[in-house]
Design a protein around this motif. Sequence first.
Motif, PDB file in Angstrom:
ATOM      1  N   CYS A   1      -6.489  -1.376  -0.037  1.00 34.88           N
ATOM      2  CA  CYS A   1      -5.802  -1.722   1.198  1.00 34.88           C
ATOM      3  C   CYS A   1      -6.816  -2.162   2.244  1.00 34.88           C
TER       4      CYS A   1
ATOM      5  N   CYS B   1       0.013   3.219   3.650  1.00 39.37           N
ATOM      6  CA  CYS B   1       0.433   2.717   4.969  1.00 39.37           C
ATOM      7  C   CYS B   1       1.577   1.712   4.857  1.00 39.37           C
TER       8      CYS B   1
ATOM      9  N   TYR C   1      -7.040   2.621   1.360  1.00 34.42           N
ATOM     10  CA  TYR C   1      -6.492   3.339   0.210  1.00 34.42           C
ATOM     11  C   TYR C   1      -6.626   2.474  -1.044  1.00 34.42           C
TER      12      TYR C   1
ATOM     13  N   CYS D   1       0.839  -1.193   0.000  1.00 34.85           N
ATOM     14  CA  CYS D   1       0.000   0.000   0.000  1.00 34.85           C
ATOM     15  C   CYS D   1       0.880   1.250   0.000  1.00 34.85           C
TER      16      CYS D   1
ATOM     17  N   CYS E   1      -6.054   0.546   5.584  1.00 32.71           N
ATOM     18  CA  CYS E   1      -6.438   1.958   5.598  1.00 32.71           C
ATOM     19  C   CYS E   1      -7.480   2.282   4.532  1.00 32.71           C
TER      20      CYS E   1
HETATM   21 ZN   LIG Z   1      -2.991   0.995   3.425  1.00 35.25          ZN
END
Ligand SMILES: [Zn+2]
Length: 108
Positions: free
Chosen positions: A25, A11, A30, A8, A28
Motif C-alpha cells: 500500500c 486502509c 501495509y 488495501c 499506509c
Molecule cells: Zn493501506
Amino acid sequence: MNTTTHTCPQCTLEDNHLQGSHHVCNICGYEWPSANADTPVDDDIIRDANGTPLSDGDTVMIIKDLKIKGGSNSLKVGTKIKNIRLRGGDHAVEAGSYMLKAEFLRKV
Ligand SMILES: [Zn+2]
C-alpha cells in the motif's frame, strides 16, 4: 497488463503497487500477498455422490454396481463399507482392499 483493482485490506484505499508476490500500500505501507502468487490449492475435499464431504473412518454405501478391476468380484448397490480412508486422486477412497471413486459412494 493487470487491470484488476486491488484494495488495501488495512486502509481500503486502492493506491498500491505490486512488489514481488506482495501488494504494498502506498498510503499506509501495509503488505499483503498477491492473489496471483502461487497459493496452495485448498480444494482437496473429497465429496460423495451427494456432495457431502467424506472423512477418514466414515461409513459409506455403494450407490452403483461396481466391477472390481482384476478380480471377479463386484460390489453391489447398497453394500456398506466401514472405516474408509481418503487417498486423493482419481479413485480417492480406500474402502477395505478396494479403491473407489467417491462419486459412487454415499455417506451413511
Ligand atoms: Zn493501506
